[in-house]
Design a protein around this motif. Structure first.
Motif, PDB file in Angstrom:
ATOM      1  N   THR A 185      56.556  58.606  51.159  1.00 55.95           N
ATOM      2  CA  THR A 185      56.309  57.728  50.321  1.00 55.95           C
ATOM      3  C   THR A 185      56.969  57.845  48.850  1.00 55.95           C
ATOM      4  OG1 THR A 185      54.267  58.625  49.385  1.00 55.95           O
ATOM      5  CG2 THR A 185      54.303  56.805  51.387  1.00 55.95           C
ATOM      6  N   LYS A 186      57.941  59.048  48.761  1.00 59.48           N
ATOM      7  CA  LYS A 186      58.455  59.463  47.604  1.00 59.48           C
ATOM      8  C   LYS A 186      59.215  58.255  47.102  1.00 59.48           C
ATOM      9  CE  LYS A 186      60.808  63.398  45.540  1.00 59.48           C
ATOM     10  NZ  LYS A 186      61.410  64.763  45.558  1.00 59.48           N
ATOM     11  N   GLN A 187      60.020  57.643  47.663  1.00 61.51           N
ATOM     12  CA  GLN A 187      60.946  56.658  47.103  1.00 61.51           C
ATOM     13  C   GLN A 187      60.179  55.275  46.604  1.00 61.51           C
ATOM     14  OE1 GLN A 187      63.958  55.673  50.029  1.00 61.51           O
ATOM     15  NE2 GLN A 187      64.851  57.626  49.835  1.00 61.51           N
ATOM     16  N   ALA A 188      58.760  55.164  47.403  1.00 63.74           N
ATOM     17  CA  ALA A 188      58.190  53.908  46.908  1.00 63.74           C
ATOM     18  C   ALA A 188      57.552  54.240  45.470  1.00 63.74           C
ATOM     19  CB  ALA A 188      57.036  53.625  48.290  1.00 63.74           C
ATOM     20  N   PHE A 198      47.043  74.834  49.741  1.00 67.00           N
ATOM     21  CA  PHE A 198      47.734  75.126  50.982  1.00 67.00           C
ATOM     22  C   PHE A 198      47.038  75.175  52.194  1.00 67.00           C
ATOM     23  CE2 PHE A 198      50.320  77.085  47.465  1.00 67.00           C
ATOM     24  CZ  PHE A 198      51.680  76.513  47.714  1.00 67.00           C
ATOM     25  N   TYR A 199      45.651  75.244  52.158  1.00 66.12           N
ATOM     26  CA  TYR A 199      44.866  75.214  53.373  1.00 66.12           C
ATOM     27  C   TYR A 199      45.491  74.552  54.463  1.00 66.12           C
ATOM     28  CZ  TYR A 199      41.008  75.288  56.593  1.00 66.12           C
ATOM     29  OH  TYR A 199      40.204  75.655  57.724  1.00 66.12           O
ATOM     30  N   HIS A 200      45.719  73.389  54.481  1.00 64.97           N
ATOM     31  CA  HIS A 200      46.101  72.357  55.426  1.00 64.97           C
ATOM     32  C   HIS A 200      47.688  72.789  55.998  1.00 64.97           C
ATOM     33  CE1 HIS A 200      47.580  70.758  51.673  1.00 64.97           C
ATOM     34  NE2 HIS A 200      48.715  69.868  52.312  1.00 64.97           N
ATOM     35  N   VAL A 201      48.357  73.453  55.109  1.00 64.34           N
ATOM     36  CA  VAL A 201      49.564  73.692  55.468  1.00 64.34           C
ATOM     37  C   VAL A 201      49.710  74.791  56.666  1.00 64.34           C
ATOM     38  CG1 VAL A 201      51.851  74.960  54.716  1.00 64.34           C
ATOM     39  CG2 VAL A 201      50.664  73.243  53.357  1.00 64.34           C
ATOM     40  N   PRO A 247      46.823  68.753  46.723  1.00 62.44           N
ATOM     41  CA  PRO A 247      47.247  69.308  47.976  1.00 62.44           C
ATOM     42  C   PRO A 247      48.848  69.405  48.276  1.00 62.44           C
ATOM     43  CG  PRO A 247      45.390  67.994  48.394  1.00 62.44           C
ATOM     44  CD  PRO A 247      45.951  67.634  47.115  1.00 62.44           C
ATOM     45  N   TYR A 248      49.482  70.633  48.695  1.00 63.25           N
ATOM     46  CA  TYR A 248      50.810  70.554  49.014  1.00 63.25           C
ATOM     47  C   TYR A 248      51.305  69.289  49.811  1.00 63.25           C
ATOM     48  CZ  TYR A 248      55.439  72.216  49.879  1.00 63.25           C
ATOM     49  OH  TYR A 248      56.850  72.317  49.678  1.00 63.25           O
ATOM     50  N   GLY A 249      52.468  68.742  49.472  1.00 66.65           N
ATOM     51  CA  GLY A 249      53.041  67.393  50.194  1.00 66.65           C
ATOM     52  C   GLY A 249      52.458  66.289  50.155  1.00 66.65           C
ATOM     53  N   HIS A 250      51.086  66.246  49.644  1.00 68.89           N
ATOM     54  CA  HIS A 250      50.380  64.794  49.660  1.00 68.89           C
ATOM     55  C   HIS A 250      50.730  63.906  48.205  1.00 68.89           C
ATOM     56  CE1 HIS A 250      47.201  64.963  52.739  1.00 68.89           C
ATOM     57  NE2 HIS A 250      47.861  65.782  53.298  1.00 68.89           N
ATOM     58  N   LYS A 251      51.409  64.489  47.394  1.00 69.12           N
ATOM     59  CA  LYS A 251      51.886  63.745  46.184  1.00 69.12           C
ATOM     60  C   LYS A 251      53.159  62.968  46.604  1.00 69.12           C
ATOM     61  CE  LYS A 251      52.546  63.938  41.213  1.00 69.12           C
ATOM     62  NZ  LYS A 251      52.672  65.088  40.068  1.00 69.12           N
ATOM     63  N   ARG A 279      53.585  69.454  60.351  1.00 68.67           N
ATOM     64  CA  ARG A 279      54.185  70.622  59.897  1.00 68.67           C
ATOM     65  C   ARG A 279      54.978  70.436  58.556  1.00 68.67           C
ATOM     66  NH1 ARG A 279      51.597  73.827  62.300  1.00 68.67           N
ATOM     67  NH2 ARG A 279      52.774  75.474  61.193  1.00 68.67           N
ATOM     68  N   TYR A 280      54.891  71.441  57.604  1.00 68.14           N
ATOM     69  CA  TYR A 280      55.289  71.015  56.254  1.00 68.14           C
ATOM     70  C   TYR A 280      56.544  72.003  55.962  1.00 68.14           C
ATOM     71  CZ  TYR A 280      51.020  68.582  55.177  1.00 68.14           C
ATOM     72  OH  TYR A 280      49.785  67.762  55.282  1.00 68.14           O
TER      73      TYR A 280
END
Length: 538
Positions: free
Chosen positions: A340-343, A271-274, A327-331, A229-230
Motif C-alpha cells: 500500500t506504499k503507492q496508495a 521485529f518480532y513478527h519478522v 512494526p517492520y513492514g507495516h507502515k 516473509r519479509y
C-alpha cells in the motif's frame, strides 16, 4: 599475475568436525565462570579452522550455509518442555516430526549450567542435504502445528527460518558446538554418559541412516505454511544487529535494567513478527515477551534489582515502544500483505499538512478512548474523562475540537435522550456544568442507597425544580440548589474527593517512576504531567 583465492582454513582428518562444515561468521567466547553464561561474539574476518577448535582455548559455535544435513532443537533447563517439568514433552516433540521422516536423534547436554537438570540439544541428522531455509520452515511449521511454542529459553530451532535481505540471505542463528566444556552425550533418561568424539559420530551416523526425509511431506507442509516473509533492508538489518548487540550480553552490573528493557521492547515491537511470524506484538502480549526475554538473559538474577516489578516495568516499556515505533513492514504494507506504499504516497499528496495532522489527532483520541474502555477506566463525567485523556498527551484544544470522539459517545447520547434538557444553549451548558460538579450524585455507594440516589437525581432533573427561562433562568436554579445541599450530599462529596485524591497520588507515583526511568518517551510524558498538574516532582 597470481589469482586471488578466498581464504580457506586447513581441514584436518577429523570425522567429528566434518559434521559441521559451515565455518563462516562463527561464534566464539571465553570460557565463563561457573554458573555464568558465555559472552558470545561473531567473527566474520576469517573462517573457523579445525585447529582452533582442537586447541580449545575458547568456546566456539557455528551457523548454517545454504544447505544443511541436520537440524537441532535446544531445550533449556528451565523450559516447560524439559523432562523435569514434563516427562512426555520430548516424546511428543519427536512424534510431531516423525511424519517428516525424522525418527532418530542424538542427545547432548549443552553446558555445565543447569546443575542436576542441564539443558540439552537434540540433533536430528539426515543423509540428503536440504536447503537450509526450507527445512527450517518445514520443521518450525510442524512444531507450531503441534502446539509447541518456539521461544527463547523454552524451545529453539537451529537453523531458524530467517528473513532475506536486499543483498541476499542474512545470517542464520548460530549454536555452540557439542562436546565442549560441560557437554556430554545423554542416555534415554537424560543422564550423562562417558563421551568421546568417536561415540558421537557413531550415534550421528546411526540416526542419519534412519532419518529418511519425505519430500512429499515437505512439499505439503510448505503449502500449509502461510507465513508472511519479509525482505529486511540493509538499514533495518543494521538496526536489528545493533539492538542484538545491546541485548544479548544481558546484565553485567547494576543500574542497567531501564536500558536493557528499552532495547528489548524496541526489538520485539519492530521485529518480532519478522522472525516468528503472525501479527506484530502489542499490549499484554508484547509485555509478556519483554519480561520473558529479560528473565532469560545473562546476569538477570545477579544484577537486576527490579525482579519483583519486572512485569510492570515491561508493560510500561511496551506501551512506550508502541507509541514510538512501527512494526517492520507495516507502515508500507497492509495486514493481508498487499503493498500500500503507492496508495499511501498518493493520499499524502492529496491531503494537506493540516489535514494529516487532524487525522493523527483524531486517531490518538480514538485509541485513548478505546484503551480506557477496554481497561474499564473510562470516566462517566466529562471533566474526569477529559483529565484521563490528557494523560495520553492530548491537549485541551484538541479535545475541544473533536468532542464527538470522546464525549458525544453512544452512552452520552442515550443519557441525553433519557433526560431531555430543554431551553436555550446557555441553559443546557449550565445544567451540564452542574451535573459535572456532582451536586446531585447519581451513583450508588455506601452512604446512599438505590432509592435515595434515584430520588435525588429525579428531583435534580425535575423540570419544576429548575425554572428555566426569563433572564437566563439558571440563576434561579442555582439559588434553589444551594438549599438542597444536605449533610448527606456533603458526605458523598467528601467520599468522592477522597477517592479522587487516592487516584491522583497513585498517578503521581507512577509518573515519578517514569521520570526516573531514563526512557525519553516515559520521561517526556512524566514532565508534561507535572507541568500540567502543577505538582512538583520529587
Amino acid at each position: 599475475m597470481v589469482a586471488n583465492h578466498s581464504f580457506q582454513s586447513v581441514i584436518e582428518d577429523d570425522e567429528f568436525l566434518a559434521l559441521f562444515p559451515h565455518r563462516g561468521d562463527y561464534l566464539w567466547a571465553e570460557h565463563p565462570e561457573p554458573q555464568e553464561s558465555p559472552q558470545w561474539k561473531t567473527e566474520s574476518r576469517h573462517l573457523l579452522s579445525d585447529r582452533l577448535i582442537q586447541q580449545g582455548s575458547y568456546l566456539y559455535g557455528v551457523r548454517f550455509g545454504k544447505t544443511t544435513n541436520y537440524v537441532m532443537l535446544d531445550i533449556d533447563s528451565g523450559s516447560l518442555y524439559h523432562p523435569s517439568h514434563d516427562r512426555f514433552a520430548i516424546a511428543r516433540i519427536l512424534e510431531t516430526l516423525e511424519p517428516l521422516g525424522l525418527v532418530s536423534h542424538v542427545r547432548v547436554s549443552s553446558s555445565y549450567r543447569g546443575g542436576k537438570r542441564p539443558g540439552f540439544h537434540l540433533y536430528l541428522p539426515f543423509r540428503q542435504a536440504q536447503p537450509t531455509w526450507t527445512i527450517a520452515l518445514v520443521v518450525q511449521t510442524l512444531l507450531e502445528n503441534g502446539g509447541f511454542k518456539l521461544k527463547l529459553g523454552q524451545l529453539e530451532l537451529f537453523p531458524n527460518p530467517k528473513p532475506y535481505g536486499e543483498d541476499g540471505p542474512t545470517l542464520y542463528n548460530g549454536h555452540r558446538l557439542p562436546l565442549q566444556a560441560g557437554s556430554y552425550l545423554l542416555d534415554e533418561e537424560f543422564q550423562s554418559i562417558y563421551t568421546t568424539h568417536a561415540q558421537f559420530v557413531q550415534q550421528w551416523q546411526f540416526s542419519q541412516r534412519r532419518n529418511d526425509l519425505s519430500r512429499k511431506r515437505m512439499e505439503q507442509v510448505l503449502k500449509q505454511a502461510k507465513r508472511r516473509r519479509y525482505i529486511i533492508s540493509n538499514k533495518a538489518q543494521k538496526f536489528l544487529n545493533d539492538l542484538n548487540a545491546e541485548i544479548e550480553p544481558g546484565w553485567t552490573g547494576s543500574g542497567q535494567t531501564n536500558h536493557i528493557l528499552g532495547k528489548i521492547a524496541c526489538r520485539e515491537r519492530v521485529f518480532y513478527h519478522v522472525h516468528h511470524g503472525g501479527v506484530p506484538l502489542e499490549g499484554e502480549a508484547l509485555a509478556q515477551v519483554i519480561a520473558q526475554i529479560a528473565q532469560s538473559l545473562p546476569g538477570y538474577e545477579e544484577y537486576c534489582n527490579h525482579k519483583e516489578e519486572i512485569e510492570e516495568r515491561s508493560r510500561e516499556y511496551g506501551r512506550s515502544s508502541e507509541k514510538r515505533y512501527y512494526p517492520y513492514g507495516h507502515k508500507q504494507r497492509s495486514i493481508d500483505g498487499e503493498e500500500t506504499k503507492q496508495a499511501s504516497a498518493k493520499q499524502s499528496n492529496v491531503l494537506s499538512w493540516n489535514q494529516q495532522q487532524s487525522q493523527r489527532a483524531q486517531e490518538r483520541i480514538r485509541k485513548a478512548v478505546a484503551e480506557l474502555e477496554a481497561q474499564g477506566m473510562l470516566p462517566r463525567q466529562k471533566t474526569e474523562r477529559r483529565n484521563a485523556l490528557r494523560a495520553y498527551r492530548i491537549s485541551n484544544r484538541t479535545l475541544d475540537k473533536y468532542p464527538e470522539l470522546w464525549w458525544k459517545s453512544p452512552e452520552a447520547i442515550q443519557e441525553a435522550e433519557y433526560y431531555p434538557i430543554e431551553g436555550k444553549q446557555s441553559d443546557r451548558e449550565g445544567l451540564e456544568a452542574i451535573r459535572e460538579a456532582e451536586y446531585y450524585p447519581t451513583e450508588d455507594n455506601k452512604l446512599v442507597g438505590q432509592s435515595v440516589s434515584a430520588a435525588l437525581e429525579e428531583q435534580a432533573l425535575d423540570s419544576s425544580f429548575f425554572e428555566l427561562g426569563g433572564c437566563g433562568g439558571i440563576s434561579t436554579s442555582l439559588e434553589q440548589m444551594s438549599l438542597f445541599r444536605s449533610p448527606l450530599a456533603q458526605q458523598i462529596a467528601q467520599v468522592r474527593a477522597m477517592r479522587e485524591q487516592q487516584a491522583s497520588e497513585t498517578g503521581r507515583k507512577r509518573m515519578q517512576r517514569w521520570l526516573e526511568s531514563g526512557d525519553p518517551i516515559l520521561v517526556g510524558e512524566a514532565q508534561q504531567y507535572f507541568q500540567l498538574s502543577l505538582i512538583p516532582a520529587n
